[in-house]
Design an enzyme around this catalytic site. Sequence first.
Site, PDB file in Angstrom:
ATOM      1  N   TYR A  34      -4.285   3.146   7.680  1.00 50.56           N
ATOM      2  CA  TYR A  34      -5.454   2.278   7.862  1.00 50.56           C
ATOM      3  C   TYR A  34      -6.321   2.791   9.019  1.00 50.56           C
ATOM      4  O   TYR A  34      -6.545   3.983   9.129  1.00 50.56           O
ATOM      5  CB  TYR A  34      -5.020   0.829   8.129  1.00 50.56           C
ATOM      6  CG  TYR A  34      -4.029   0.265   7.159  1.00 50.56           C
ATOM      7  CD1 TYR A  34      -4.341   0.134   5.810  1.00 50.56           C
ATOM      8  CD2 TYR A  34      -2.764  -0.145   7.583  1.00 50.56           C
ATOM      9  CE1 TYR A  34      -3.440  -0.409   4.920  1.00 50.56           C
ATOM     10  CE2 TYR A  34      -1.856  -0.688   6.697  1.00 50.56           C
ATOM     11  CZ  TYR A  34      -2.203  -0.814   5.367  1.00 50.56           C
ATOM     12  OH  TYR A  34      -1.307  -1.341   4.495  1.00 50.56           O
ATOM     13  N   VAL A  48       1.251  -3.688   4.011  1.00 51.38           N
ATOM     14  CA  VAL A  48       1.218  -4.954   4.753  1.00 51.38           C
ATOM     15  C   VAL A  48       2.505  -5.766   4.633  1.00 51.38           C
ATOM     16  O   VAL A  48       2.664  -6.766   5.329  1.00 51.38           O
ATOM     17  CB  VAL A  48       0.019  -5.846   4.363  1.00 51.38           C
ATOM     18  CG1 VAL A  48      -1.286  -5.270   4.866  1.00 51.38           C
ATOM     19  CG2 VAL A  48      -0.029  -6.086   2.871  1.00 51.38           C
ATOM     20  N   LYS A  50       0.382   3.436  -2.954  1.00 53.32           N
ATOM     21  CA  LYS A  50      -0.874   4.140  -3.263  1.00 53.32           C
ATOM     22  C   LYS A  50      -0.731   5.652  -3.431  1.00 53.32           C
ATOM     23  O   LYS A  50      -1.244   6.211  -4.408  1.00 53.32           O
ATOM     24  CB  LYS A  50      -1.939   3.789  -2.219  1.00 53.32           C
ATOM     25  CG  LYS A  50      -2.429   2.341  -2.356  1.00 53.32           C
ATOM     26  CD  LYS A  50      -3.329   1.926  -1.202  1.00 53.32           C
ATOM     27  CE  LYS A  50      -3.824   0.494  -1.384  1.00 53.32           C
ATOM     28  NZ  LYS A  50      -4.522  -0.004  -0.184  1.00 53.32           N
ATOM     29  N   TYR A  95      -2.633  -2.899 -10.628  1.00 56.84           N
ATOM     30  CA  TYR A  95      -2.697  -2.632  -9.186  1.00 56.84           C
ATOM     31  C   TYR A  95      -1.836  -3.642  -8.414  1.00 56.84           C
ATOM     32  O   TYR A  95      -1.062  -3.272  -7.527  1.00 56.84           O
ATOM     33  CB  TYR A  95      -4.156  -2.662  -8.705  1.00 56.84           C
ATOM     34  CG  TYR A  95      -4.250  -2.625  -7.205  1.00 56.84           C
ATOM     35  CD1 TYR A  95      -3.967  -1.448  -6.506  1.00 56.84           C
ATOM     36  CD2 TYR A  95      -4.563  -3.771  -6.479  1.00 56.84           C
ATOM     37  CE1 TYR A  95      -3.988  -1.424  -5.121  1.00 56.84           C
ATOM     38  CE2 TYR A  95      -4.594  -3.751  -5.093  1.00 56.84           C
ATOM     39  CZ  TYR A  95      -4.311  -2.577  -4.422  1.00 56.84           C
ATOM     40  OH  TYR A  95      -4.318  -2.551  -3.046  1.00 56.84           O
ATOM     41  N   SER A 140       0.799  -1.239   0.000  1.00 57.92           N
ATOM     42  CA  SER A 140       0.000   0.000   0.000  1.00 57.92           C
ATOM     43  C   SER A 140       0.824   1.278   0.000  1.00 57.92           C
ATOM     44  O   SER A 140       0.266   2.357  -0.216  1.00 57.92           O
ATOM     45  CB  SER A 140      -0.940   0.016   1.203  1.00 57.92           C
ATOM     46  OG  SER A 140      -2.056  -0.780   0.932  1.00 57.92           O
TER      47      SER A 140
END
Length: 308
Positions: free
Chosen positions: A241, A259, A66, A189, A63
Amino acid sequence: MPELQALLDLLYRKHKPARGGTLASYIPELAKADPNRFALASCGVDGSRAGAGDLNARFTLQSVSKPFVFGLALAAHGRKRVREEVGVEPTGESFHSVIRLDADRKRPYNPMINPGAIAMAGLIPGGTPARRQTALLKGLSVFAGRPLSINDKVFRSERSTGHRNRAIAHLMRHFGSIPGEIEHTLDLYFKQCATAVDCRDLALMGATLANGGVNPVTGKRALPARFVRDLLTLMFTCGLYTYAGEWAYTVGLPAKSGVSGAILAVVPGKMGVAAFSPRVDAHGNSVRGLKALREFSARRNLHVFEAR
Ligand code: GLU
């Protein structure tokens, strides 16, 4: 900057014994990581580097990709077009929450959760899957200052098990987003998530944001200056998160976790600082990384709202 090096050495030694957390296993390949790895690195806007621990250990961005892909989408299409696809509201939900799309516009709430991130991958230009992959890797590589590549095992592992992300993408298609072949965008992705870096790369990616979008080591512009604040704002409000509010309150720096156990924090105008250690807590954040970066910010008085 010798005192920064001394601080990273100290934080490395102090937090190395922390044993909490577990390896993320829902992507089977991530469960094969060495749980004992731990690295800390910083890079200043003057290009000065410091680092401690397993600096050669490679890991995947997950992530942490992102905000950068959000940036690539902004650079390619501008703010107006990007905002048609994604909002900027924090959700306080976990990264892979399927259920909530913006009630009025059926957009994902923000680009830091998977629905928004998949929509951003959908905006990577190029026409063919191969050209879009090239655009993705080239774009990320300018931030890192070297040609990055994809960890194919992690990519395949996520592609073959990513049913939840597939469900998210199809639900979004139902509401009219993600044009074109859904599997191509999902592949892109999964590839952005499987892009391999080490802790120094990540610190330099952060330093590029701290430096207004120009890589301080290569001198190349990775992102138009006007979009840097877009990334940093979303990292500040949505980067960790379900721990994002607690992080903003206690650490007070724009940051993004993944993660794989990576966390990148940005000190605007000053530096990028990165941590990597694969054991993550129930929120999905690296246990040692959180401890080390929290202390890093406190010791150097870096909270952006600290009265100075
Ligand atoms: N590739 C991961 C997923 O989409 C990224 C998750 C993360 O790092 O938060 O599930």
